[in-house]
Motif scaffolding. Structure first.
Motif, short mmCIF file in Angstrom:
data_model
loop_
_atom_site.label_atom_id
_atom_site.label_comp_id
_atom_site.label_asym_id
_atom_site.label_seq_id
_atom_site.Cartn_x
_atom_site.Cartn_y
_atom_site.Cartn_z
N PHE A 161 -6.74 15.95 -10.13
CA PHE A 161 -6.29 16.39 -8.82
C PHE A 161 -5.79 17.83 -8.78
N TYR A 168 -6.25 7.86 0.51
CA TYR A 168 -6.51 9.04 -0.32
C TYR A 168 -6.23 10.36 0.40
N PHE A 200 -7.11 11.62 -15.37
CA PHE A 200 -6.28 11.97 -14.22
C PHE A 200 -5.29 13.10 -14.52
N ILE A 239 -1.07 11.08 -12.76
CA ILE A 239 -1.27 11.71 -11.46
C ILE A 239 -0.06 12.56 -11.10
N CYS A 276 2.21 9.64 -3.46
CA CYS A 276 1.08 9.32 -4.37
C CYS A 276 1.52 8.37 -5.47
N TYR A 313 0.02 4.53 -6.04
CA TYR A 313 -0.59 4.04 -7.28
C TYR A 313 0.33 3.06 -8.01
N GLU A 329 -2.15 4.82 -14.13
CA GLU A 329 -2.64 6.12 -13.71
C GLU A 329 -1.59 6.93 -12.95
N CYS A 330 -0.63 6.26 -12.32
CA CYS A 330 0.33 6.99 -11.48
C CYS A 330 1.15 7.99 -12.30
#
Length: 509
Positions: free
Chosen positions: A281, A34, A277, A405, A66, A70, A401-402
């Motif tokens: 971030f 992370y 998400f 993100i 990232c 993911y 989720e990627c």
């Protein structure tokens, strides 16, 4: 929803002992996974000057890293199902080290994309999923606490890596720093070595062959003998091809359980998290630039992230302890929904903060809300699907989720460029997260009601079993009777049954 029972694992997790060493190793692996993309941004300015590229081009390094971390979730889950957590994490640590050492010799930004973005990112993917999976195999009653402690590795590592990267850069330059970082990332291999395999002892069980089983076994042996003895077997070719296709699908499903998409709780979690998400971030990325935008100096702006990390560090294990209590754990999905909505509320109120003290208060509450969400992120998923199916579930969730993100920060940047003000970015993130929290709260309430209804119907069926025959069952039963007795025979009455017995007795004589 009550805590999951250990029957889906086939053994009772120890809930301690060597499990605490596993938690320590998981905190290292999770911390690197992370934190490393965030801490790597210290080198952006130097790399930008060396390769004469724009900020958007250099920012793609962390975006690719990232996304690969993911997006590699399903591959990581398949490898864990096949080989276990320990070898996967050790291999991931080796990939991280190789990627950063190779990056020290890169001569173009494209090579950095490959070495840092893809190779190191995939190594981090092989560290993240196995680390959270192994905790579910060692803990049941204390699992929320264990997850909270493991996830606390992220803020601890952030407080350590950020100043360490600055120290390395000042003394060794970016190439020397990359070599040292490659060596540091090899500590993931040490963390992976702590992941001792655990599970039910597998003992060979001799199958009991019933009468029906004997016939099936005899039929199977006969088919095997025919396949070995006869060179041509044309009638069976289509059947073999069909069975081969089914076997292939079953083999894939063995390593990655796609039947989870029929699981109501899993789908609710997946939709809510993908939505969350979009705003999760971006506030971290733009917090320091926003502080500079309103006239705060660079060191004070950077200190806001330190405040956030310190509060986050305390919030994660504390949330784990609260989530493990007998009052919260049965309703942990509601607690998770509240945490997400609380996070979004902080972002909505951020534009109202005036001056540095206002941003400090925002950073404190943001760190608290961020830590609460991260501490329960995987625990709530494990609560829904159970520890046995968690390996596949976490892989399928991370690949979904990627996408959000990747999209979250660019959308926030677009809003800043369009309106020339950061407040619209914070409002967007806050609104999205409040919506995600409300969605999860409402849908989890619906899920709890449906589970209670299904459980009530199941108990009622067990307590009052009545032979209810459907139309199809009746038709099948009629077909069996007519096949056995012939279509011309009618059901016999008691007198006819006695006559039939007498006739049968004469015939036997």
């Amino acid at each position: 929803m009550s805590p999951p029972v250990p029957s889906d694992l086939g053994y009772v997790p120890p809930d301690g002992g060597w499990g605490w060493a596993v938690v320590f190793g998981a905190s290292i692996s999770v911390g690197f996974a992370y934190t490393f993309p965030k801490a790597f941004t210290i080198y952006f300015k130097e790399l930008q000057a060396v390769y004469s590229i724009s900020y958007s081009q250099i920012a793609w390094i962390t975006s690719i890293m990232c996304a690969t971390t993911y997006g590699g979730g399903p591959i990581s889950s398949i490898l864990v199902n096949r080989y276990g957590s320990r070898p996967v994490v050790i291999f991931g640590g080796l990939l991280c080290g190789i990627g950063m050492v190779s990056a020290a010799f890169c001569t173009s930004i494209l090579q950095l994309y490959i070495c840092v973005g893809f190779i190191t990112g995939f190594g981090l993917a092989l560290n993240l999923q196995p680390s959270v999976i192994i905790i579910g195999k060692y803990f049941l009653k204390r699992r929320p606490i264990a997850n909270g402690l493991a996830m606390a590795g992220s803020p601890v590592m952030l407080c350590t890596l950020a100043p360490l990267n600055q120290f390395l850069f000042d003394n060794f330059g970016w190439r020397g720093s990359f070599l040292i970082l490659g060596a540091i990332l090899l500590h993931c291999c040490v963390a992976g070595a702590l992941f001792r395999p655990i599970g039910a002892a597998t003992t060979p069980v001799k199958p009991q062959v019933t009468g029906k089983g004997k016939d099936a076994l005899k039929e199977e042996v006969t088919e095997d003998a025919m396949e070995m003895g006869s060179p041509t077997k044309v009638p069976m070719e289509d059947k073999v091809e069909e069975e081969g296709g089914k076997a292939c699908c079953e083999k894939i499903n063995q390593y990655l359980d796609f039947s989870l998409f029929k699981h109501r709780g899993f789908l609710i979690y997946l939709i809510g998290n993908v939505l969350m998400f979009l705003g999760f971030f971006a506030p971290i990325v733009f917090l320091a630039p926003y502080a500079k935008h309103i006239g705060i100096d660079e060191y004070s702006a950077a200190f806001l992230l330190s405040i956030l990390a310190i509060v986050d560090m305390i919030a994660r294990p504390t949330t784990g302890i609260i989530a493990n209590s007998k009052w919260v754990r049965p309703q942990i999905q509601y607690f998770f929904s509240f945490s997400i909505a609380f996070n979004g509320t902080c972002h909505l109120l951020c534009p109202l903060a005036s001056g540095y003290m206002g941003l400090v208060i925002y950073a404190i509450f943001f760190g608290l809300a961020f830590g609460m969400v991260c501490a329960m992120l995987f625990e709530t998923l494990m609560d829904l699907v159970g520890a046995a199916r968690f390996t596949s579930a976490v892989g399928l969730v991370t690949i979904a989720e990627c996408c959000t993100i990747l999209l979250g920060p660019p959308i926030g940047g677009t809003l800043i460029d369009t309106f020339g003000d950061y407040k619209y970015m914070f409002i967007k993130c806050g609104a999205v997260m409040v919506l995600a929290g409300a969605f999860l709260f409402i849908m989890n309430y619906y899920n709890y009601r449906m589970l209670a209804k299904e459980e009530k119907e199941r108990k009622a069926k067990e307590e009052n079993p009545k032979p209810v025959r459907t139309e199809n069952e009746g038709r099948n039963s009629w077909n069996k009777e007519t096949t056995r007795d012939g279509p011309e025979l009618e059901p016999l009455s008691k007198e006819q049954e006695g006559l039939k017995e007498e006739v049968n007795g004469i015939n036997e004589v």
